[in-house]
Design a protein around this motif. Structure first.
Motif, PDB file in Angstrom:
ATOM      1  N   GLU A 145       6.552   0.914  -1.836  1.00  0.00           N
ATOM      2  CA  GLU A 145       6.985   2.047  -0.569  1.00  0.00           C
ATOM      3  C   GLU A 145       8.367   1.896  -0.584  1.00  0.00           C
ATOM      4  N   ILE A 146       9.275   3.109  -0.097  1.00  0.00           N
ATOM      5  CA  ILE A 146      10.508   3.189   0.267  1.00  0.00           C
ATOM      6  C   ILE A 146      10.457   3.816   1.554  1.00  0.00           C
ATOM      7  N   ILE A 147      10.857   3.754   2.465  1.00  0.00           N
ATOM      8  CA  ILE A 147      10.517   4.148   4.076  1.00  0.00           C
ATOM      9  C   ILE A 147      12.216   4.074   4.751  1.00  0.00           C
ATOM     10  N   ALA A 148      12.420   5.821   4.689  1.00  0.00           N
ATOM     11  CA  ALA A 148      13.891   6.096   5.518  1.00  0.00           C
ATOM     12  C   ALA A 148      14.362   5.930   6.090  1.00  0.00           C
ATOM     13  N   GLY A 149      14.918   5.719   7.022  1.00  0.00           N
ATOM     14  CA  GLY A 149      14.426   5.929   8.677  1.00  0.00           C
ATOM     15  C   GLY A 149      14.198   4.536   9.696  1.00  0.00           C
ATOM     16  N   VAL A 150      14.760   3.373   9.138  1.00  0.00           N
ATOM     17  CA  VAL A 150      14.185   2.092   9.251  1.00  0.00           C
ATOM     18  C   VAL A 150      14.419   2.513  10.827  1.00  0.00           C
ATOM     19  N   SER A 151      13.648   1.435  11.799  1.00  0.00           N
ATOM     20  CA  SER A 151      13.787   1.248  13.174  1.00  0.00           C
ATOM     21  C   SER A 151      12.757  -0.121  13.123  1.00  0.00           C
ATOM     22  N   MET A 152      12.941  -0.483  14.278  1.00  0.00           N
ATOM     23  CA  MET A 152      12.914  -2.049  15.466  1.00  0.00           C
ATOM     24  C   MET A 152      11.646  -1.684  15.158  1.00  0.00           C
ATOM     25  N   PRO A 153      10.808  -0.740  15.814  1.00  0.00           N
ATOM     26  CA  PRO A 153       9.223  -0.846  15.596  1.00  0.00           C
ATOM     27  C   PRO A 153       8.411  -1.067  14.059  1.00  0.00           C
ATOM     28  N   LEU A 154       9.088  -0.546  13.017  1.00  0.00           N
ATOM     29  CA  LEU A 154       8.601  -0.509  11.942  1.00  0.00           C
ATOM     30  C   LEU A 154       9.038  -1.678  11.267  1.00  0.00           C
ATOM     31  N   LEU A 155      10.323  -2.000  11.741  1.00  0.00           N
ATOM     32  CA  LEU A 155       9.606  -3.600  10.981  1.00  0.00           C
ATOM     33  C   LEU A 155       9.409  -5.085  12.228  1.00  0.00           C
ATOM     34  N   VAL A 156       9.399  -4.630  13.049  1.00  0.00           N
ATOM     35  CA  VAL A 156       8.204  -5.648  13.811  1.00  0.00           C
ATOM     36  C   VAL A 156       7.195  -5.476  13.349  1.00  0.00           C
ATOM     37  N   GLU A 157       6.374  -4.666  12.696  1.00  0.00           N
ATOM     38  CA  GLU A 157       4.955  -4.703  12.810  1.00  0.00           C
ATOM     39  C   GLU A 157       4.542  -4.545  10.873  1.00  0.00           C
ATOM     40  N   ALA A 158       5.874  -4.220   9.888  1.00  0.00           N
ATOM     41  CA  ALA A 158       5.793  -4.369   8.742  1.00  0.00           C
ATOM     42  C   ALA A 158       6.389  -6.418   8.843  1.00  0.00           C
ATOM     43  N   VAL A 159       6.516  -6.760   9.141  1.00  0.00           N
ATOM     44  CA  VAL A 159       6.806  -8.447   9.119  1.00  0.00           C
ATOM     45  C   VAL A 159       5.196  -9.029   9.956  1.00  0.00           C
ATOM     46  N   ASN A 160       4.693  -8.238  11.022  1.00  0.00           N
ATOM     47  CA  ASN A 160       3.671  -8.972  11.711  1.00  0.00           C
ATOM     48  C   ASN A 160       2.404  -8.954  10.729  1.00  0.00           C
ATOM     49  N   TYR A 161       2.939  -7.583   9.622  1.00  0.00           N
ATOM     50  CA  TYR A 161       1.017  -7.400   8.732  1.00  0.00           C
ATOM     51  C   TYR A 161       1.830  -8.166   7.884  1.00  0.00           C
ATOM     52  N   GLN A 162       2.884  -8.486   7.237  1.00  0.00           N
ATOM     53  CA  GLN A 162       3.230  -9.499   6.186  1.00  0.00           C
ATOM     54  C   GLN A 162       2.659 -10.988   6.599  1.00  0.00           C
ATOM     55  N   ARG A 163       2.942 -11.115   7.825  1.00  0.00           N
ATOM     56  CA  ARG A 163       2.367 -12.752   8.395  1.00  0.00           C
ATOM     57  C   ARG A 163       1.273 -12.310   7.836  1.00  0.00           C
ATOM     58  N   GLN A 164       0.200 -11.293   8.034  1.00  0.00           N
ATOM     59  CA  GLN A 164      -1.637 -11.710   8.260  1.00  0.00           C
ATOM     60  C   GLN A 164      -1.316 -10.956   7.388  1.00  0.00           C
ATOM     61  N   ILE A 165      -1.004 -11.184   5.953  1.00  0.00           N
ATOM     62  CA  ILE A 165      -1.211 -11.158   4.538  1.00  0.00           C
ATOM     63  C   ILE A 165      -1.908  -9.633   4.619  1.00  0.00           C
ATOM     64  N   LYS A 166      -1.379  -8.955   5.001  1.00  0.00           N
ATOM     65  CA  LYS A 166      -2.219  -7.107   4.514  1.00  0.00           C
ATOM     66  C   LYS A 166      -1.844  -6.720   3.187  1.00  0.00           C
ATOM     67  N   LYS A 167      -2.312  -6.182   3.111  1.00  0.00           N
ATOM     68  CA  LYS A 167      -2.110  -6.048   1.725  1.00  0.00           C
ATOM     69  C   LYS A 167      -0.968  -4.133   2.064  1.00  0.00           C
ATOM     70  N   LEU A 168      -0.080  -3.796   1.124  1.00  0.00           N
ATOM     71  CA  LEU A 168       1.199  -2.877   1.258  1.00  0.00           C
ATOM     72  C   LEU A 168       0.713  -1.636   1.547  1.00  0.00           C
ATOM     73  N   THR A 169      -0.866  -1.316   0.199  1.00  0.00           N
ATOM     74  CA  THR A 169      -1.278  -0.042   0.297  1.00  0.00           C
ATOM     75  C   THR A 169      -2.291   0.656   1.623  1.00  0.00           C
ATOM     76  N   GLU A 170      -2.679  -0.520   2.259  1.00  0.00           N
ATOM     77  CA  GLU A 170      -3.350  -0.549   3.804  1.00  0.00           C
ATOM     78  C   GLU A 170      -2.658  -0.370   4.586  1.00  0.00           C
ATOM     79  N   ILE A 171      -1.168  -1.214   5.002  1.00  0.00           N
ATOM     80  CA  ILE A 171      -0.452  -0.945   5.971  1.00  0.00           C
ATOM     81  C   ILE A 171       0.848   0.746   5.797  1.00  0.00           C
ATOM     82  N   THR A 172       0.481   0.329   4.877  1.00  0.00           N
ATOM     83  CA  THR A 172       1.839   1.965   4.587  1.00  0.00           C
ATOM     84  C   THR A 172       1.743   3.364   5.476  1.00  0.00           C
ATOM     85  N   PRO A 173       0.000   3.408   5.676  1.00  0.00           N
ATOM     86  CA  PRO A 173      -0.268   4.881   6.631  1.00  0.00           C
ATOM     87  C   PRO A 173       0.326   4.298   8.066  1.00  0.00           C
ATOM     88  N   TYR A 174       0.088   3.852   8.622  1.00  0.00           N
ATOM     89  CA  TYR A 174       0.324   3.386   9.683  1.00  0.00           C
ATOM     90  C   TYR A 174       1.755   2.678   9.957  1.00  0.00           C
TER      91      TYR A 174
END
Length: 138
Positions: free
Chosen positions: A86-115
């Motif tokens: 997935e490519i998301i334009a308009g990076v922000s700290m809230p997005l990045l923090v959530e993405a790292v948090n989910y990465q650490r929880q070993i969530k699937k990319l397809t699962e977290i993208t809508p959120y």
């Protein structure tokens, strides 16, 4: 687990990764890449290297601008991937923090993208205040 790449014009990507240390330990699995005074050819070579490092992992790519050079160069390479991306334009700290948090929880990319797309929307203080007032009045 998915990989996270942040690509930007200038030092934004690196500064965002540095800022993540306020939320997480120094062990942050985020790759950054920036187009700078070295120019387009150097950026393209660095982007090729980043995509080689991704290997077969799913990848979440954040860019600063939709259709800017980092977005366009990432899109060219991502279009050839067989794994989820997935490519998301308009990076922000809230997005990045959530993405790292989910990465650490070993969530699937397809699962977290809508959120991520939902929390990536800009927020207005006045709008949030009005939501609270409306909720209290109900």
């Amino acid at each position: 687990m998915y990989k996270i790449v942040v690509a930007s014009h200038g030092p934004l990507a690196g500064a965002m990764k540095e800022s993540l240390k306020f939320f997480f330990s120094n062990d942050i699995d985020v790759t950054t890449i920036s187009i700078d005074e070295r120019g387009l050819v150097a950026f393209q070579a660095e982007m090729d290297h980043v995509f080689q490092q991704i290997g077969t992992h799913d990848v979440l790519i954040f860019t600063d601008l939709l259709y800017g050079t980092p977005f366009n160069e990432a899109a060219k390479r991502a279009a050839t991937l067989e794994q989820d991306f997935e490519i998301i334009a308009g990076v922000s700290m809230p997005l990045l923090v959530e993405a790292v948090n989910y990465q650490r929880q070993i969530k699937k990319l397809t699962e977290i993208t809508p959120y991520l797309l939902e929390i990536g929307k800009p927020s207005s203080f006045k709008e949030k205040m009005m939501e609270n007032v409306n909720t209290e009045n109900e």
